[in-house]
Design an enzyme around this catalytic site. Structure first.
Site, short mmCIF file in Angstrom:
data_model
loop_
_atom_site.label_atom_id
_atom_site.label_comp_id
_atom_site.label_asym_id
_atom_site.label_seq_id
_atom_site.Cartn_x
_atom_site.Cartn_y
_atom_site.Cartn_z
CD GLU A 98 -2.93 1.06 2.38
OE1 GLU A 98 -3.21 -0.05 2.87
OE2 GLU A 98 -3.42 2.13 2.78
CE LYS A 123 -5.99 -1.32 5.83
NZ LYS A 123 -5.18 -0.44 4.97
CG ASP A 154 1.78 -16.46 12.79
OD1 ASP A 154 0.93 -15.87 12.10
OD2 ASP A 154 1.57 -17.55 13.32
CG HIS A 208 -3.94 7.00 0.28
ND1 HIS A 208 -4.45 6.29 -0.78
CD2 HIS A 208 -3.50 6.09 1.16
CE1 HIS A 208 -4.33 5.01 -0.53
NE2 HIS A 208 -3.75 4.85 0.65
#
Ligand code: NDP
Length: 429
Positions: free
Chosen positions: A82, A269, A285, A383
């Site tokens: 991203e 998030k 992990d 962004h």
């Protein structure tokens, strides 16, 4: 690493960045060459890692810069697809380093193993028997993995929980034994599972019940890491907003996430945008870290913000993040994946506790980056400018065409693949 403050890194070519890394203390030229070799994860290695291998799946690997944590500089490897995440983390780290940097701390690395027992004739008596044999059970668990004790870790505590004892319970009654194991510098899943499985027969004998699951919990609430930063408002000022406006906007944004799960999911998030790339780059992990982090965000019964933002008596913005952090610096794929090995070398952490602290500091920085943008210009300005390059590539742009088309998309405020395709055709004529 001498410093993580590398002015102009953003504007260098990839080759220039490689060369610079090669001149730094911890990284040899050979390391950098390998990092960018055509086959950074050889198929043979991959074939030994998982099943049915048909290839590998590369991700961009960037460096989060400017991080000063507990007085130590870190260049932070981040594997992510991203755009804007690495830039935003580095931007906030630059602000925070000027106020003394992040402070972090981590508990001992105590993971939780669970043993499920059903069908006990008397659950309360079974619990009592297990608690009476607590020391013997801990010793038996340690005998199943003696090397951990030699390293200063091993099983150190045990608890029993009784679930579904109420007469109207929808589910069957069960006894759950929690075995707490200090896994030192390993994430510890395999270690915990080995120890939990070894106790099953003796637990069945002690309880007259039947053991079903014997597995680690991915909510290791005794394996926590915390990060904190304190920022005077003048350091948050932008061309259009005063520092106080930015600070108050960040706190309002936090209060929204703290009181509304719909917002908290997106807020969190954004935190994981910083955390996952470091967890992935270091061969850890990330599903385990994700699962544990979200469970911690719901620990009081409502899913809420992972971070806390407040104002102190001097008017500074104070940010705090506490998360379970089941990461290791050894074990699993860490010593198998060549890029993960290089990422550890670059990061230069001495222990899993130190790595856990670094990771939560990146999560805190990432959160502030997002909240600062949201509370001021909105997220799209920064962004979409970065996203425009991906849009140009998706439309077929190559080489110098990418920058040219990306700039046109931004100028014309139309960052769409359809528009980019038109520009590619125009460019080709
Ligand atoms: P390993 O099975 O690789 O165990 C860690 C290894 O590191 C051991 O062999 C240990 O050696 C060695 N080691 C060397 N130095 C140290 C040290 N300082 N501290 C601790 N160990 C040291 O890995 P883990 O048990 O950590 O398990 C992690 C893996 O398990 C991950 O790949 C994860 O994806 C996977 N997994 C995850 C599950 C989950 O639910 N999240 C479930 C099952 C697996 P020695 O043996 O000599 O002590």
């Amino acid at each position: 690493m001498e410093t993580s403050r590398i002015p102009g890194f953003y504007n260098m070519t990839v080759d220039e960045r490689r060369q610079l890394l090669g001149t730094m203390n911890l990284f040899t030229e050979e390391n950098t060459e390998y990092l960018f070799s055509k086959d950074p994860l050889p198929t043979d290695t991959a074939d030994n890692m998982i099943e049915n291998v048909i290839g590998t799946f590369p991700l961009p690997l960037g460096l989060g810069l400017n991080f000063l944590i507990n007085g130590k500089d870190y260049c932070i490897p981040m594997a992510i697809e991203e755009p804007s995440v690495v830039a935003s983390a580095s931007h906030i780290a630059k602000i925070v380093r000027n106020t003394g940097g992040f402070t972090t701390e981590a508990t001992d690395r105590v993971m939780t193993g669970q043993i499920q027992v059903v069908g006990c004739p008397d659950f309360n008596a079974a619990k009592e028997t297990i608690m009476k044999e607590k020391d013997a059970l801990i010793e038996a668990a340690n005998n199943a993995y003696p090397s951990l004790m030699k390293r200063g870790g091993g099983a150190e505590d045990l608890e029993v929980r009784l679930l579904n004892g109420e007469s109207d319970s929808k589910y069957g009654q069960m006894l759950i034994l929690h075995l707490y194991i200090n896994t030192c510098d390993a994430m510890g899943a395999n270690m915990v599972n080995t120890m939990a499985e070894s106790l099953a027969p003796v637990v069945e004998d002690l309880t007259d019940g039947k053991v079903y699951l014997r597995i680690l919990s991915n909510y290791p609430d005794r394996c926590l890491a915390r990060a904190r930063c304190v920022i005077p408002p003048d350091m948050l000022q932008t061309s259009d907003f005063s520092g106080e406006e930015v600070r108050d906007g960040v706190i309002h944004a936090y209060e929204f996430a703290a009181s509304d799960p719909y917002r908290a999911v997106t807020h969190n998030k954004g935190i994981m945008n910083g955390i996952d790339p470091v967890v992935i780059a270091t061969g850890n992990d990330w599903r385990a870290v994700e699962a544990g982090a979200h469970a911690h965000a719901a620990r009081d019964g409502m899913y809420t913000s992972m971070t806390v933002w407040s104002k102190d008596e001097e008017g500074n913005l104070v940010g705090e993040l506490e998360l379970p952090m089941s990461v290791g610096t050894v074990g699993g794929s860490i010593r198998v994946h060549p890029i993960a090995k290089l990422a550890h070398k670059l990061l230069n952490v001495d222990s899993a506790q130190e790595l856990a602290g670094v990771i939560v500091a990146v999560g805190l920085a990432q959160n502030l980056g997002a909240l600062k943008a949201l509370a001021t210009d909105g997220i799209q300005k920064g962004h979409m400018a970065l996203h425009s390059r991906s849009v140009a590539i998706a439309a077929g742009a190559t080489g110098e065409m990418i920058d040219m088309i990306s700039e046109r998309l931004i100028d014309e405020k139309e960052i769409r693949v359809g528009k980019a395709k038109e520009l590619v055709e125009e460019y080709k004529k």
